[in-house]
Design a protein around this motif. Structure first.
Motif, PDB file in Angstrom:
ATOM      1  N   ILE A   1     -40.178  -0.759  10.188  1.00  0.00           N
ATOM      2  CA  ILE A   1     -38.902  -0.490   9.518  1.00  0.00           C
ATOM      3  C   ILE A   1     -38.858  -1.234   8.186  1.00  0.00           C
ATOM      4  CG2 ILE A   1     -36.396  -0.759   9.644  1.00  0.00           C
ATOM      5  CD1 ILE A   1     -36.710  -0.467  12.729  1.00  0.00           C
ATOM      6  N   ALA A   2     -39.306  -2.482   8.189  1.00  0.00           N
ATOM      7  CA  ALA A   2     -39.332  -3.270   6.949  1.00  0.00           C
ATOM      8  C   ALA A   2     -40.200  -2.583   5.904  1.00  0.00           C
ATOM      9  CB  ALA A   2     -39.837  -4.685   7.241  1.00  0.00           C
ATOM     10  N   GLU A   3     -41.325  -2.029   6.328  1.00  0.00           N
ATOM     11  CA  GLU A   3     -42.211  -1.342   5.386  1.00  0.00           C
ATOM     12  C   GLU A   3     -41.587  -0.048   4.879  1.00  0.00           C
ATOM     13  OE1 GLU A   3     -46.019  -0.811   7.258  1.00  0.00           O
ATOM     14  OE2 GLU A   3     -46.257  -2.954   7.603  1.00  0.00           O
TER      15      GLU A   3
ATOM     16  N   MET B   1     -38.392  -8.379   7.073  1.00  0.00           N
ATOM     17  CA  MET B   1     -38.191  -8.148   8.497  1.00  0.00           C
ATOM     18  C   MET B   1     -36.933  -8.861   9.003  1.00  0.00           C
ATOM     19  SD  MET B   1     -40.892  -8.114  11.652  1.00  0.00           S
ATOM     20  CE  MET B   1     -41.553  -9.705  11.326  1.00  0.00           C
ATOM     21  N   SER B   2     -36.621 -10.023   8.463  1.00  0.00           N
ATOM     22  CA  SER B   2     -35.401 -10.728   8.879  1.00  0.00           C
ATOM     23  C   SER B   2     -34.157  -9.907   8.543  1.00  0.00           C
ATOM     24  CB  SER B   2     -35.323 -12.104   8.225  1.00  0.00           C
ATOM     25  OG  SER B   2     -35.315 -11.981   6.812  1.00  0.00           O
ATOM     26  N   GLU B   3     -34.182  -9.208   7.411  1.00  0.00           N
ATOM     27  CA  GLU B   3     -33.062  -8.357   7.019  1.00  0.00           C
ATOM     28  C   GLU B   3     -32.923  -7.168   7.969  1.00  0.00           C
ATOM     29  OE1 GLU B   3     -31.379  -5.967   3.085  1.00  0.00           O
ATOM     30  OE2 GLU B   3     -33.148  -7.238   2.887  1.00  0.00           O
TER      31      GLU B   3
ATOM     32  N   LYS C   1     -33.716  -7.200  11.178  1.00  0.00           N
ATOM     33  CA  LYS C   1     -33.143  -7.732  12.423  1.00  0.00           C
ATOM     34  C   LYS C   1     -31.645  -7.996  12.277  1.00  0.00           C
ATOM     35  CE  LYS C   1     -37.407  -9.830  14.076  1.00  0.00           C
ATOM     36  NZ  LYS C   1     -38.095 -11.089  14.423  1.00  0.00           N
ATOM     37  N   ILE C   2     -31.263  -8.590  11.167  1.00  0.00           N
ATOM     38  CA  ILE C   2     -29.857  -8.906  10.939  1.00  0.00           C
ATOM     39  C   ILE C   2     -29.018  -7.624  10.849  1.00  0.00           C
ATOM     40  CG2 ILE C   2     -28.224  -9.814   9.224  1.00  0.00           C
ATOM     41  CD1 ILE C   2     -30.414 -11.959   8.588  1.00  0.00           C
ATOM     42  N   ASN C   3     -29.498  -6.660  10.073  1.00  0.00           N
ATOM     43  CA  ASN C   3     -28.739  -5.416   9.909  1.00  0.00           C
ATOM     44  C   ASN C   3     -28.695  -4.593  11.189  1.00  0.00           C
ATOM     45  OD1 ASN C   3     -27.895  -5.746   7.210  1.00  0.00           O
ATOM     46  ND2 ASN C   3     -29.885  -5.113   6.480  1.00  0.00           N
ATOM     47  N   LEU C   4     -29.776  -4.615  11.970  1.00  0.00           N
ATOM     48  CA  LEU C   4     -29.773  -3.909  13.253  1.00  0.00           C
ATOM     49  C   LEU C   4     -28.753  -4.539  14.198  1.00  0.00           C
ATOM     50  CD1 LEU C   4     -30.967  -1.731  15.086  1.00  0.00           C
ATOM     51  CD2 LEU C   4     -32.706  -3.394  15.778  1.00  0.00           C
ATOM     52  N   HIS C   5     -28.730  -5.865  14.241  1.00  0.00           N
ATOM     53  CA  HIS C   5     -27.755  -6.563  15.087  1.00  0.00           C
ATOM     54  C   HIS C   5     -26.325  -6.216  14.658  1.00  0.00           C
ATOM     55  CE1 HIS C   5     -25.765  -9.708  17.370  1.00  0.00           C
ATOM     56  NE2 HIS C   5     -25.180 -10.086  16.255  1.00  0.00           N
ATOM     57  N   ARG C   6     -26.071  -6.246  13.373  1.00  0.00           N
ATOM     58  CA  ARG C   6     -24.724  -5.942  12.861  1.00  0.00           C
ATOM     59  C   ARG C   6     -24.337  -4.493  13.144  1.00  0.00           C
ATOM     60  NH1 ARG C   6     -25.273  -9.155   7.094  1.00  0.00           N
ATOM     61  NH2 ARG C   6     -25.042 -11.237   7.973  1.00  0.00           N
TER      62      ARG C   6
END
Length: 162
Positions: A127-129, A135-137, A139-144
């Motif tokens: 997804i990051a690619e 990748m941290s973004e 994870k954060i956006n998926l959680h939100r």
């Protein structure tokens, strides 16, 4: 191309229209073909193709001020795996319609990340690619995104509000 169907489903979810999704996939595959010499340098061909598809779809959305249609809901419906009575089927269909409605109201970035992870099964790195973010973004956006859908669904269920 082995990932053509995955690209089509991705474009269909972004655009909400079967014909436009087919057009985007055709354009994406032509673009991939014209850049075939780059394929040897790529670490993840699928992510590259998804990024091309996403960019073409977003360009189409921006150029036409595109609106989501009912085709999106039909494309994402989950078939029942066991026999249900009509009441259960209606309840499940209503719940799925509401969940898809809530997902469609998310900001584009949240909606895309949620789709790539939960519907297409891509890893955080993929997804990051695809989105060209950290990748941290992801994870954060998926959680939100998940939290926002969950809270709105709870409010709808408990209070009848969105």
């Amino acid at each position: 191309m082995p990932i053509k169907q995955k690209l089509y489903r991705f474009a269909l979810r972004l655009l909400g229209n079967e014909e436009d999704a087919k057009d985007i996939i055709q354009d994406a595959l032509v673009k991939v073909w014209h850049n075939k010499e780059k394929m040897g340098e790529l670490q993840n061909l699928e992510a590259w193709c998804m990024r091309i598809t996403r960019n073409l779809a977003l360009d189409k959305i921006k150029s036409r001020k595109y609106r989501m249609t009912d085709d999106l809901d039909r494309a994402q419906e989950v078939p029942a795996t066991h026999q249900q009575n009509p009441h259960q089927t209606a309840e499940q269909s209503d719940l799925m319609r509401r969940v898809h409605g809530l997902i469609n109201k998310l900001p584009e970035k949240f909606r895309t990340i949620l789709q790539l992870r939960d519907m297409d099964g891509l890893s955080y790195q993929e997804i990051a690619e695809v989105l060209e973010i950290e990748m941290s973004e992801v994870k954060i956006n998926l959680h939100r995104a998940r939290k926002q859908v969950r809270e709105q669904l709870q409010n709808l269920h408990v209070y009848g509000i969105q």
